[in-house]
Design a protein around this motif. Structure first.
Motif, PDB file in Angstrom:
ATOM      1  N   PRO A 114       7.035  -6.738  -5.794  1.00  0.00           N
ATOM      2  CA  PRO A 114       7.769  -5.462  -5.865  1.00  0.00           C
ATOM      3  C   PRO A 114       6.936  -4.342  -6.492  1.00  0.00           C
ATOM      4  CG  PRO A 114       8.676  -7.064  -7.418  1.00  0.00           C
ATOM      5  CD  PRO A 114       7.730  -7.800  -6.539  1.00  0.00           C
ATOM      6  N   VAL A 115       6.118  -4.679  -7.506  1.00  0.00           N
ATOM      7  CA  VAL A 115       5.345  -3.638  -8.176  1.00  0.00           C
ATOM      8  C   VAL A 115       4.310  -3.038  -7.234  1.00  0.00           C
ATOM      9  CG1 VAL A 115       3.657  -3.235  -9.986  1.00  0.00           C
ATOM     10  CG2 VAL A 115       5.713  -4.519 -10.503  1.00  0.00           C
ATOM     11  N   ARG A 116       3.623  -3.906  -6.485  1.00  0.00           N
ATOM     12  CA  ARG A 116       2.618  -3.392  -5.548  1.00  0.00           C
ATOM     13  C   ARG A 116       3.258  -2.581  -4.433  1.00  0.00           C
ATOM     14  NH1 ARG A 116      -2.728  -5.112  -5.733  1.00  0.00           N
ATOM     15  NH2 ARG A 116      -3.064  -6.934  -7.038  1.00  0.00           N
ATOM     16  N   ALA A 117       4.414  -3.031  -3.941  1.00  0.00           N
ATOM     17  CA  ALA A 117       5.079  -2.294  -2.866  1.00  0.00           C
ATOM     18  C   ALA A 117       5.419  -0.885  -3.338  1.00  0.00           C
ATOM     19  CB  ALA A 117       6.344  -3.034  -2.424  1.00  0.00           C
ATOM     20  N   MET A 118       5.958  -0.788  -4.540  1.00  0.00           N
ATOM     21  CA  MET A 118       6.341   0.515  -5.094  1.00  0.00           C
ATOM     22  C   MET A 118       5.097   1.366  -5.345  1.00  0.00           C
ATOM     23  SD  MET A 118       9.276   1.667  -5.433  1.00  0.00           S
ATOM     24  CE  MET A 118       9.333   3.328  -6.075  1.00  0.00           C
ATOM     25  N   ALA A 119       4.046   0.746  -5.910  1.00  0.00           N
ATOM     26  CA  ALA A 119       2.821   1.494  -6.220  1.00  0.00           C
ATOM     27  C   ALA A 119       2.159   1.987  -4.936  1.00  0.00           C
ATOM     28  CB  ALA A 119       1.856   0.627  -7.023  1.00  0.00           C
ATOM     29  N   ALA A 120       2.198   1.150  -3.882  1.00  0.00           N
ATOM     30  CA  ALA A 120       1.613   1.570  -2.610  1.00  0.00           C
ATOM     31  C   ALA A 120       2.393   2.752  -2.048  1.00  0.00           C
ATOM     32  CB  ALA A 120       1.610   0.406  -1.615  1.00  0.00           C
ATOM     33  N   LEU A 121       3.719   2.706  -2.178  1.00  0.00           N
ATOM     34  CA  LEU A 121       4.554   3.807  -1.693  1.00  0.00           C
ATOM     35  C   LEU A 121       4.184   5.106  -2.419  1.00  0.00           C
ATOM     36  CD1 LEU A 121       7.008   4.632   0.074  1.00  0.00           C
ATOM     37  CD2 LEU A 121       8.430   4.234  -1.942  1.00  0.00           C
ATOM     38  N   SER A 122       4.043   5.016  -3.735  1.00  0.00           N
ATOM     39  CA  SER A 122       3.705   6.204  -4.514  1.00  0.00           C
ATOM     40  C   SER A 122       2.308   6.713  -4.155  1.00  0.00           C
ATOM     41  CB  SER A 122       3.814   5.859  -5.995  1.00  0.00           C
ATOM     42  OG  SER A 122       3.232   6.853  -6.755  1.00  0.00           O
ATOM     43  N   THR A 123       1.343   5.781  -4.019  1.00  0.00           N
ATOM     44  CA  THR A 123      -0.022   6.165  -3.644  1.00  0.00           C
ATOM     45  C   THR A 123      -0.038   6.869  -2.291  1.00  0.00           C
ATOM     46  OG1 THR A 123      -1.000   4.353  -4.863  1.00  0.00           O
ATOM     47  CG2 THR A 123      -2.311   5.269  -3.075  1.00  0.00           C
ATOM     48  N   LEU A 124       0.688   6.276  -1.316  1.00  0.00           N
ATOM     49  CA  LEU A 124       0.693   6.869   0.020  1.00  0.00           C
ATOM     50  C   LEU A 124       1.376   8.240  -0.003  1.00  0.00           C
ATOM     51  CD1 LEU A 124       1.367   3.675   2.162  1.00  0.00           C
ATOM     52  CD2 LEU A 124      -0.738   5.002   2.065  1.00  0.00           C
ATOM     53  N   LEU A 346      -9.563  10.943   0.598  1.00  0.00           N
ATOM     54  CA  LEU A 346      -8.126  10.655   0.628  1.00  0.00           C
ATOM     55  C   LEU A 346      -7.815   9.539   1.621  1.00  0.00           C
ATOM     56  CD1 LEU A 346      -6.821  14.316   0.592  1.00  0.00           C
ATOM     57  CD2 LEU A 346      -6.439  12.599  -1.188  1.00  0.00           C
ATOM     58  N   THR A 347      -8.506   9.586   2.779  1.00  0.00           N
ATOM     59  CA  THR A 347      -8.254   8.573   3.802  1.00  0.00           C
ATOM     60  C   THR A 347      -8.600   7.190   3.274  1.00  0.00           C
ATOM     61  OG1 THR A 347      -8.878  10.201   5.453  1.00  0.00           O
ATOM     62  CG2 THR A 347      -8.735   7.927   6.196  1.00  0.00           C
ATOM     63  N   ILE A 348      -9.740   7.065   2.585  1.00  0.00           N
ATOM     64  CA  ILE A 348     -10.111   5.715   2.141  1.00  0.00           C
ATOM     65  C   ILE A 348      -9.182   5.227   1.039  1.00  0.00           C
ATOM     66  CG2 ILE A 348     -11.904   6.257   0.414  1.00  0.00           C
ATOM     67  CD1 ILE A 348     -13.380   3.802   1.920  1.00  0.00           C
ATOM     68  N   SER A 349      -8.688   6.120   0.158  1.00  0.00           N
ATOM     69  CA  SER A 349      -7.808   5.607  -0.893  1.00  0.00           C
ATOM     70  C   SER A 349      -6.458   5.198  -0.304  1.00  0.00           C
ATOM     71  CB  SER A 349      -7.661   6.601  -2.044  1.00  0.00           C
ATOM     72  OG  SER A 349      -6.864   7.685  -1.677  1.00  0.00           O
ATOM     73  N   ALA A 350      -5.973   5.947   0.686  1.00  0.00           N
ATOM     74  CA  ALA A 350      -4.714   5.559   1.328  1.00  0.00           C
ATOM     75  C   ALA A 350      -4.880   4.236   2.077  1.00  0.00           C
ATOM     76  CB  ALA A 350      -4.250   6.657   2.288  1.00  0.00           C
ATOM     77  N   SER A 351      -5.998   4.083   2.799  1.00  0.00           N
ATOM     78  CA  SER A 351      -6.222   2.857   3.575  1.00  0.00           C
ATOM     79  C   SER A 351      -6.375   1.649   2.657  1.00  0.00           C
ATOM     80  CB  SER A 351      -7.483   2.975   4.436  1.00  0.00           C
ATOM     81  OG  SER A 351      -7.453   4.155   5.164  1.00  0.00           O
ATOM     82  N   THR A 352      -7.105   1.848   1.541  1.00  0.00           N
ATOM     83  CA  THR A 352      -7.296   0.748   0.599  1.00  0.00           C
ATOM     84  C   THR A 352      -5.956   0.287   0.040  1.00  0.00           C
ATOM     85  OG1 THR A 352      -9.418   1.686  -0.042  1.00  0.00           O
ATOM     86  CG2 THR A 352      -8.482   0.052  -1.518  1.00  0.00           C
ATOM     87  N   SER A 353      -5.119   1.248  -0.345  1.00  0.00           N
ATOM     88  CA  SER A 353      -3.842   0.884  -0.938  1.00  0.00           C
ATOM     89  C   SER A 353      -2.967   0.152   0.080  1.00  0.00           C
ATOM     90  CB  SER A 353      -3.131   2.142  -1.440  1.00  0.00           C
ATOM     91  OG  SER A 353      -1.877   1.795  -1.950  1.00  0.00           O
ATOM     92  N   PHE A 354      -2.938   0.635   1.305  1.00  0.00           N
ATOM     93  CA  PHE A 354      -2.095  -0.028   2.298  1.00  0.00           C
ATOM     94  C   PHE A 354      -2.605  -1.437   2.579  1.00  0.00           C
ATOM     95  CE2 PHE A 354      -0.694  -1.259   6.496  1.00  0.00           C
ATOM     96  CZ  PHE A 354       0.662  -0.987   6.424  1.00  0.00           C
ATOM     97  N   ALA A 355      -3.927  -1.574   2.817  1.00  0.00           N
ATOM     98  CA  ALA A 355      -4.474  -2.880   3.205  1.00  0.00           C
ATOM     99  C   ALA A 355      -4.421  -3.873   2.048  1.00  0.00           C
ATOM    100  CB  ALA A 355      -5.913  -2.712   3.696  1.00  0.00           C
ATOM    101  N   HIS A 356      -4.868  -3.429   0.859  1.00  0.00           N
ATOM    102  CA  HIS A 356      -4.998  -4.344  -0.267  1.00  0.00           C
ATOM    103  C   HIS A 356      -3.645  -4.596  -0.936  1.00  0.00           C
ATOM    104  CE1 HIS A 356      -6.808  -6.338  -3.681  1.00  0.00           C
ATOM    105  NE2 HIS A 356      -6.287  -5.463  -4.515  1.00  0.00           N
ATOM    106  N   ASP A 357      -2.897  -3.528  -1.230  1.00  0.00           N
ATOM    107  CA  ASP A 357      -1.636  -3.705  -1.949  1.00  0.00           C
ATOM    108  C   ASP A 357      -0.533  -4.187  -1.022  1.00  0.00           C
ATOM    109  OD1 ASP A 357      -2.694  -2.852  -4.340  1.00  0.00           O
ATOM    110  OD2 ASP A 357      -2.302  -0.751  -3.904  1.00  0.00           O
TER     111      ASP A 357
END
Lengths: 523, 109
Positions: A114-124, A346-357
């Motif tokens: 749940p924490v990663r899902a929420m953090a990924a949402l906020s990052t995106l 920005l693209t790489i940080s969004a992609s990293t968060s989606f793929a990794h988190d």
């Protein structure tokens, strides 16, 4: 081909060579997401500064000062001071305890899914708002800078989108970092040159320069541009600036595309040195930018700028006046390089968060089903992010006011991300429900307050909602940041999670000593 | 934690907990806090003094110091130097923390 277009093409060619070199050099997840953790302190310092010195700072701040004088200078101060939070609180623990993203640090002690899902949402969310602002700005600017070459808003947005995806997909973090470094060096060089030209115009006399700033011709009157009050007016002006200051000081240390940079260096000490490098570069840059803004106000004057392309063209127009068309082309190419490098980051940080988190850790419980899957997902995400950004930017069109989107990105970073990062590093009792509540309340309160603020609500046609704004400030930070901290605190008290407190010892030792931290990969 | 004095705590169960309870490690955390907390309070106060003074004491800020240069400009400019100085002081303090960390890692081997 016009001179600006020629310089744009030259810059694109250089960056594509860098991308090709990076693509040949790197393989594996740590290489793609963190450039093998082999970036040195000064290199990362320049890259961090580059991520921060967007076209909004270069053209935007020069423009604000050209029109609103001192208040624009005061506005620029917070952007540097904010780095003290990054340096003192976040950079080293994050490098020591994480792997690729901010969520790595949160997931350490807490229930990871749940924490990663929420953090990924906020990052995106943060990355998307920031990206849309940059893309719309990019389209307008490139079309303006290349006026007469036949490239319009839509063409410019599409071109920028394709290039940023190419850097990320083929070259990963290594290419993105080097594009950022090249751009930052060009940007500093251009700013230094232009500042020297401004001073030369005033015969290298600071007295003459400041005297001119104190007597600017504006709308038929003589105005002292060194005095406050041209931008931030009562009753809410000063409070709005304090609210922005809070968003900067708490938000910079929660911006995902800045945070990922600390994973590209070998250890926490290098992360620390790189922040100091970044602070000297950013500070020098902002001081010079204010010279450009005051230079534009005194040498060109607001009326001339308004009739020759508008507020954002202050710096390029100043270059044209002081040193002719070639220098105008050079400064324009730098603005273009700035946009490209920032959207790639920005693209790489969004992609990293989606793929990794999200993909690997939330959907597949932390294991890759096949080697290289995480990188493949990140590449696909970069394509999707690119396509969506192009589409949204074209849909919104060149007249859409994007300035508030950057403020919103900082507000979400400050209200949602920073409270949970700080609590997970420093507070033993902090737990999963605290993280979820903190992220959710920070995110929702920033979004709601922006929607009912004067940025969206207003009585004239330029606003999306035609009504009296319900919240008087443009910057929600002064309310949403306390709400985010309160949410994280109350959520923690509501939950009971002895496992999290039990792992605090491990977190504290790792964050403060670097024991067990991710190592740089061998060449 | 008044009810559990340090000497009556359960034995550390992991290597992490053993390190966490080393006196050197406790001293490291205390030393870091002694620097970081006052530094954050100082830089925030210095920074927010700017919009507060400009917002509520504009006449003071318009006072001229050198020729046309006024208090408002000098105070805003000083923020850049303040940030750099705090950063340098932190790096000096952090070099000291690094030495303590090296000792702790040596001891924990």
């Amino acid at each position: 081909m016009s001179t600006p277009l020629l310089m744009f093409v030259l810059f694109i060619a250089i960056t594509l060579v860098v991308t090709y070199w990076a693509a040949r050099k790197s393989s594996g997840s740590a290489a793609f997401f963190a450039a093998g953790r082999n970036i040195t302190g000064w290199q990362n310092g320049i890259a961090v500064a580059g991520d921060y010195m967007s076209a909004a700072s270069f053209l935007g701040i020069a423009g604000i000062i050209a029109f609103q004088g001192y208040d624009g200078f005061m506005y620029s101060v917070g952007w540097l001071v904010a780095y003290l939070t990054v340096l003192l609180v976040v950079a080293e623990p994050l490098r020591n305890a994480g792997k690729y993203t901010m969520a790595d640090v949160l997931a350490y002690r807490l229930n990871p899914r749940p924490v990663r899902a929420m953090a990924a949402l906020s990052t995106l969310t943060v990355s998307t708002f920031y990206m849309i602002a940059q893309m719309v700005g990019a389209g307008t600017l490139v079309a303006l800078l290349l006026k007469g070459s036949g490239i319009g808003f839509n063409g410019a947005v599409t071109g920028v989108g394709i290039l940023m995806v190419a850097y990320v997909v083929f070259g990963g973090m290594l290419a993105t970092t080097w594009v950022q470094i090249i751009k930052a060096i060009l940007l500093i060089a251009g700013t230094v040159l232009l500042s020297v030209l401004v001073l030369a115009h005033f015969h290298f006399s600071l007295y003459e320069f400041f005297d001119a700033i104190a007597h600017v011709q504006s709308g038929g009157k003589v105005v002292n541009f060194l005095e406050p009050g041209l931008r931030y007016k009562p009753p809410y002006g000063a409070i709005d600036l304090i609210s922005l200051g809070l968003a900067l000081i708490f938000g910079t240390a929660g911006l995902p595309h800045i945070l990922v940079r600390f994973y590209t260096v070998p250890d926490a000490k290098t992360a620390r040195i790189s922040v100091v490098w970044a602070m000297f570069i950013i500070g020098t840059f902002y001081i010079m930018t204010t010279f450009l803004g005051f230079g534009a106000a005194t040498i060109l004057g607001g009326d001339f700028i308004k009739t020759h392309g508008g507020i954002n063209m202050s710096a390029p127009l100043l270059a044209q006046r002081l040193a002719g068309d070639i220098f105008f082309a050079f400064i324009s190419a730098i603005a273009f390089a700035t946009i490209l490098a920032v959207v790639a980051g920005l693209t790489i940080s969004a992609s990293t968060s989606f793929a990794h988190d999200f993909y690997t850790n939330v959907i597949h419980h932390g294991t890759e089903r096949a080697p290289g899957e995480e990188v493949r997902v990140a590449r696909i995400t970069a394509f999707v992010v690119g396509a969506i950004s192009i589409a949204v930017a074209i849909l919104l069109g060149p007249t859409f006011n994007v300035a508030f989107l950057v403020g919103l990105a900082f507000a979400v970073a400050a209200s949602a991300n920073l409270p949970v990062i700080v609590f997970s590093i420093f507070w033993k009792r902090f737990n999963t429900s605290g993280a979820i509540w903190g992220l959710a309340t920070g995110l929702v309160s920033s979004l709601v307050l922006i929607v009912i603020s004067p940025s969206i609500m207003g009585l004239d046609q330029s606003h999306l909602i035609h009504a009296q704004p319900l919240f008087p400030l443009e910057n929600p930070g002064i309310v949403s940041i306390p709400v985010g901290f309160l949410g994280a605190w109350l959520g923690t008290l509501a939950g009971n999670e002895p496992e999290s407190a039990a792992k605090f010892a491990e977190m504290e030792v790792r964050a403060n000593t670097g024991l067990g931290a991710e190592k740089a990969s061998a060449h | 934690m008044a009810e559990t004095p340090v000497n009556k705590q359960p034995q550390p169960t992991t290597e992490w907990e053993r390190i966490e309870r080393l006196p050197e490690f406790r001293e490291l955390i205390a030393a870091k806090m002694r620097f970081i907390v006052p530094a954050c309070v100082f830089f925030s106060s210095y920074y927010f003094a700017l919009p507060i003074l400009v917002g509520w004491f504009p006449d003071l800020m318009k006072t001229k110091v050198f020729g046309p240069v006024n208090v408002a400009y000098l105070f805003a400019l000083s923020q850049f130097f303040m940030a750099w100085i705090v950063a340098i002081l932190y790096v000096r303090a952090a070099n000291g923390f690094d030495k303590t960390v090296a000792k702790i890692l040596e001891k924990s081997k």
